[in-house]
Write an enzyme that holds these catalytic residues in place. Structure first.
Site, PDB file in Angstrom:
ATOM      1  N   CYS A 176       0.834  -1.191   0.000  1.00 14.85           N
ATOM      2  CA  CYS A 176       0.000   0.000   0.000  1.00 14.85           C
ATOM      3  C   CYS A 176       0.872   1.245   0.000  1.00 14.85           C
ATOM      4  O   CYS A 176       2.102   1.178   0.120  1.00 14.85           O
ATOM      5  CB  CYS A 176      -0.939   0.009   1.207  1.00 14.85           C
ATOM      6  SG  CYS A 176      -0.079   0.124   2.795  1.00 14.85           S
ATOM      7  N   CYS A 180       3.110   1.808   3.008  1.00 18.37           N
ATOM      8  CA  CYS A 180       4.360   1.044   2.964  1.00 18.37           C
ATOM      9  C   CYS A 180       5.431   1.804   2.180  1.00 18.37           C
ATOM     10  O   CYS A 180       6.599   1.838   2.571  1.00 18.37           O
ATOM     11  CB  CYS A 180       4.130  -0.330   2.330  1.00 18.37           C
ATOM     12  SG  CYS A 180       3.011  -1.408   3.241  1.00 18.37           S
ATOM     13  N   ASP A 223       0.130  10.802 -29.201  1.00 20.00           N
ATOM     14  CA  ASP A 223       1.185  10.756 -30.210  1.00 20.00           C
ATOM     15  C   ASP A 223       0.496  10.502 -31.552  1.00 20.00           C
ATOM     16  O   ASP A 223      -0.657  10.057 -31.592  1.00 20.00           O
ATOM     17  CB  ASP A 223       2.155   9.629 -29.873  1.00 20.00           C
ATOM     18  CG  ASP A 223       3.167   9.374 -30.975  1.00 20.00           C
ATOM     19  OD1 ASP A 223       3.803  10.333 -31.424  1.00 20.00           O
ATOM     20  OD2 ASP A 223       3.298   8.205 -31.391  1.00 20.00           O
ATOM     21  N   ASP A 266       3.223   5.168 -28.495  1.00 23.79           N
ATOM     22  CA  ASP A 266       3.672   3.815 -28.859  1.00 23.79           C
ATOM     23  C   ASP A 266       5.168   3.646 -28.992  1.00 23.79           C
ATOM     24  O   ASP A 266       5.636   2.522 -29.160  1.00 23.79           O
ATOM     25  CB  ASP A 266       3.046   3.420 -30.203  1.00 23.79           C
ATOM     26  CG  ASP A 266       3.746   4.082 -31.379  1.00 23.79           C
ATOM     27  OD1 ASP A 266       3.975   5.309 -31.318  1.00 23.79           O
ATOM     28  OD2 ASP A 266       4.077   3.378 -32.347  1.00 23.79           O
ATOM     29  N   ASP A 288       8.068   8.066 -26.545  1.00 16.56           N
ATOM     30  CA  ASP A 288       6.902   8.353 -25.705  1.00 16.56           C
ATOM     31  C   ASP A 288       7.035   7.765 -24.300  1.00 16.56           C
ATOM     32  O   ASP A 288       6.211   8.060 -23.434  1.00 16.56           O
ATOM     33  CB  ASP A 288       5.635   7.761 -26.343  1.00 16.56           C
ATOM     34  CG  ASP A 288       5.373   8.301 -27.740  1.00 16.56           C
ATOM     35  OD1 ASP A 288       5.542   9.512 -27.933  1.00 16.56           O
ATOM     36  OD2 ASP A 288       5.009   7.504 -28.617  1.00 16.56           O
TER      37      ASP A 288
END
Length: 724
Positions: free
Chosen positions: A40, A43, A443, A623, A627
């Site tokens: 979590c 943590c 993009d 992609d 990016d």
């Protein structure tokens, strides 16, 4: 380092902060620590706080998905000291060998959870069958026998199936802190303890089925949460995997194959046509063309000549190149990109989910309420047996089963529906983050388009020119030549007989036909004037050149996705490394008013960061390697399945089909999912408002409490299924 005014490391200019990473790398030592039990946001902050307080530690960041901490030390730090500090704070830790990283441990954890869930379910059903006899009126020795058989089944089953909760609670208590597993453990143990006490004293009721039901439903929630995280991997690892392991070094006029790690600045390496650049460097000999899609995202190759800076990962297309090394191995741009992406991933993992926020308030309240109820009834009745039963009933009835299922059940239902639409959800908090999105940044090449060039003017080119172009294009592996060859063959064009066909690296191909010189290639080589459009040119004996123009095919559903995102209230923006004219026409065709052309990776990441600094929640859809930093830094991210591995792994959601329309569906579905999650919390709250007073008033036995808890869990699951 710079030579002749050009940066020797393109990624340093392409990505913000890379220079600093490179500069600091020599003085710092990096350590990896495995944290198998963190789960979590609390943590994450706890581990980072402990590590930052250790002498010599410059910084520490935690990746929750990988359950791993990366520590940067200013001086030599003993890993054992860091591990000891974490263990003392209640966090299990061990040093990690980066060369041995794999998904084996994660797979084992999934199988372990599933096995424990099966054991709890099997035992629960058997004990419930025995309980039916008791509920039906069995008395005396028969009832006691069934209770003892139930105890014999429940104790080992709970001991095995509930171990993840018990171990986590023990670690938290040793560190003098509370987590969600502490009330869970107490509820299970009190149900078992109360049941054993009743069995020993021939009581009318025992609650072994309640303990097993608690364990089963909580394990179900934890396994659902595990499944939503199981497909996540680190994009930083994928970036590092792109590095070429060996290179051809030129020394004393001879060639030798060496490991890239053995290369030093100043060495000369040979990169043959079709090979990937193994190092960052500067071209000292040769001409060719480079596929720089890793840096710009555009498939259009660029000319390569003496003096040009190259980066590791680029592809040499046509001619041999001799490159002087400026950076190699861990100093290369790919590794520096990996460092930046790892930082961005760690920042994204600090997102606090709705469940984490609710859990922060829940755990202390459960203990206080149960303790007060037990003490109050003991003071009122002076009967420890009554007080213990009521305290157990309160703890069981408030046990966070519904809270534990609220998010995983909805995420699993929504993920299944989106998967059928062609979207794979990779991260457990992705839907919650996606629901908050206000801006969508696309993009262009490979995302809103298919990323492959196609000739668009063949019908305007004479038959003779098409035959000549086919003959020349067949002799080249250039992407435009390959696309032209395929298109002309599909039309049934026959090649023109030619002689002396040869490729001129970096320029094009030429041949002789009927005493005439034919050339196909770059505009300046054939005497044409280059425009903004992507094109290759054909010249015949110096006559006016003929252009073959290309365009990227629009990805199906692109227009629908943009329109639907606008209708959902999102602002849409286009960032592309392509030429301004092409980007403007493309944006106009899709109805995107805000766009930028000629954008490098640094500018994409910087734009995403600027939008988010202004309060926007950005969804990045891309992609390519260019990016990746922006995908990791964005509030949420999507990549097509055809994307580069590093980009696909950096994203939260993978688009499985060709159509981009499901991106808008993901935003809509995520908002519905968050509404369902909030409804589940409201159901759990309403259940507690009604049930807790009854338990405190002594009107609910531990068995009734377990049944009520199970009913709330089932209600939450059914509400989640409404998404289907």
């Amino acid at each position: 380092m710079e030579r002749g005014g050009l940066a020797a490391c393109p990624a340093c200019a392409a990505l913000p902060g890379v220079g600093e990473v490179a500069a600091g790398g020599a003085a710092e030592k990096e350590l990896l620590l495995s944290l198998p039990e963190i789960h979590c946001a609390a943590c994450i902050s706890g581990v980072e706080r402990v590590l930052a307080a250790q002498p010599g530690v410059a910084s520490a960041r935690v990746n929750l998905t990988l359950k791993r901490a990366t520590v940067e030390a200013e001086e030599a730090v003993e890993p054992g000291a860091l591990v000891a500090a974490l263990v003392a704070a209640g966090f299990k830790a061990q040093e990690l060998d980066a060369g041995l990283l794999s998904s084996t441990e994660a797979d084992r954890a999934g199988r372990d959870l599933l096995m424990r869930l099966a054991v709890a379910g099997f035992a629960m059903m058997n004990v419930m069958l025995l309980s039916v006899a008791v509920w039906s009126g069995a008395e005396g020795a028969t009832r006691d026998l069934f209770h003892w058989i139930s105890a014999a089944i429940a104790f080992p089953a709970v001991g095995f199936a509930g171990r993840p909760f018990f171990a986590s609670a023990a670690v938290a208590l040793r560190a003098r802190r509370l987590n969600m597993d502490v009330p869970i453990t107490l509820a299970i143990l009190m149900a078992l303890g109360t049941s054993l006490y009743e069995t020993i004293h021939s009581g009318a009721h025992a609650y072994f089925d309640a303990a097993l039901s608690l364990t089963f439903f909580l394990l179900a929630g934890r396994y659902l949460d595990y499944r939503t995280r199981a497909v996540a991997r680190s994009a930083a690892e994928e970036l590092a995997a792109l590095e070429v392991p060996r290179a051809v070094r030129l020394a004393g006029g001879a060639e030798e194959v060496v490991a890239v790690g053995e290369l030093a600045p100043g060495d000369m390496v040979l990169v043959r046509p079709g090979g990937r650049m193994p190092v960052d460097g500067v071209i000292v000999e040769g001409t060719s063309e480079l596929d720089r899609a890793l840096l710009t995202g555009e498939t259009r190759p660029v000319a390569a000549a003496v003096g040009q800076v190259v980066s590791a990962g680029e592809v040499n297309l046509t001619g041999p190149l001799t490159v002087r090394v400026t950076a190699a191995g861990k100093d290369s741009s790919l590794h520096r990109m990996a460092d930046l992406v790892a930082v961005a991933e760690s920042a994204k993992n600090k997102y606090t989910s709705l469940a984490d926020r609710a859990a922060g308030l829940y755990a202390p309240g459960v203990h206080i309420l149960s303790a007060l109820a037990g003490i109050g009834w003991f003071v009122a009745t002076m009967d420890a047996r009554v007080a213990l039963n009521i305290a157990a009933a309160v703890l069981i009835i408030t046990c966070p089963c519904a809270l534990g299922l609220a998010v995983p059940a909805v995420v699993t239902a929504a993920s299944g529906k989106l998967f059928r639409k062609g979207l794979l959800i990779k991260d457990g908090t992705a839907l919650e983050r996606l629901a908050e999105v206000s801006h969508v940044v696309f993009d262009k090449t490979g995302t809103l388009t298919m990323g492959t060039p196609e000739p668009v003017n063949l019908g305007d080119v004479p038959e003779a020119a098409r035959r000549a172009a086919l003959s020349l294009a067949m002799g080249s592996g250039h992407p435009l030549a390959v696309a032209l060859t395929g298109a002309l063959r599909a039309e049934g064009v026959l090649p023109l007989p030619v002689e002396g066909l040869r490729e001129v690296p970096g320029y094009g191909t030429e041949a002789m036909a009927e005493g005439r010189v034919l050339r196909l290639g770059r505009a300046e080589w054939v005497g044409a004037e280059a425009g903004e459009e992507t094109a290759t040119w054909l010249s015949v004996d110096g006559a006016a050149p003929v252009a073959f123009t290309f365009a990227d095919r629009l990805r199906p559903g692109a227009a629908e996705a943009v329109a639907a995102l606008k209708a959902a209230g999102c602002q849409v923006e286009l960032l592309s490394g392509d030429a301004p004219g092409a980007v403007a026409r493309f944006a106009g065709a899709l109805g995107i008013e805000t766009f930028r052309a000629g954008v490098l990776p640094a500018e994409k990441a910087a734009r995403v960061e600027a939008l988010q600094a202004g309060g926007a929640k950005v969804l990045m859809v891309g992609d390519g390697l260019n990016d990746t930093a922006a995908l990791a830094a964005a509030h949420a991210s999507v990549s097509p399945a055809t994307a580069l591995d590093a980009a696909r792994v950096a994203s939260d959601i993978v688009l499985l089909g060709e159509s981009v329309a499901p991106v808008a569906d993901a935003v809509t579905m995520s908002r519905k999912a968050v509404r369902r999650i909030r409804e589940n919390f409201q159901i759990a709250t309403a259940y507690n408002v009604i049930a807790v007073p009854l338990a405190v008033a002594g009107m609910a036995t531990p068995l009734v409490a377990a049944l009520a808890m199970s009913a709330s869990s089932i209600t939450v699951s059914l509400n989640a299924l409404r998404l289907r």
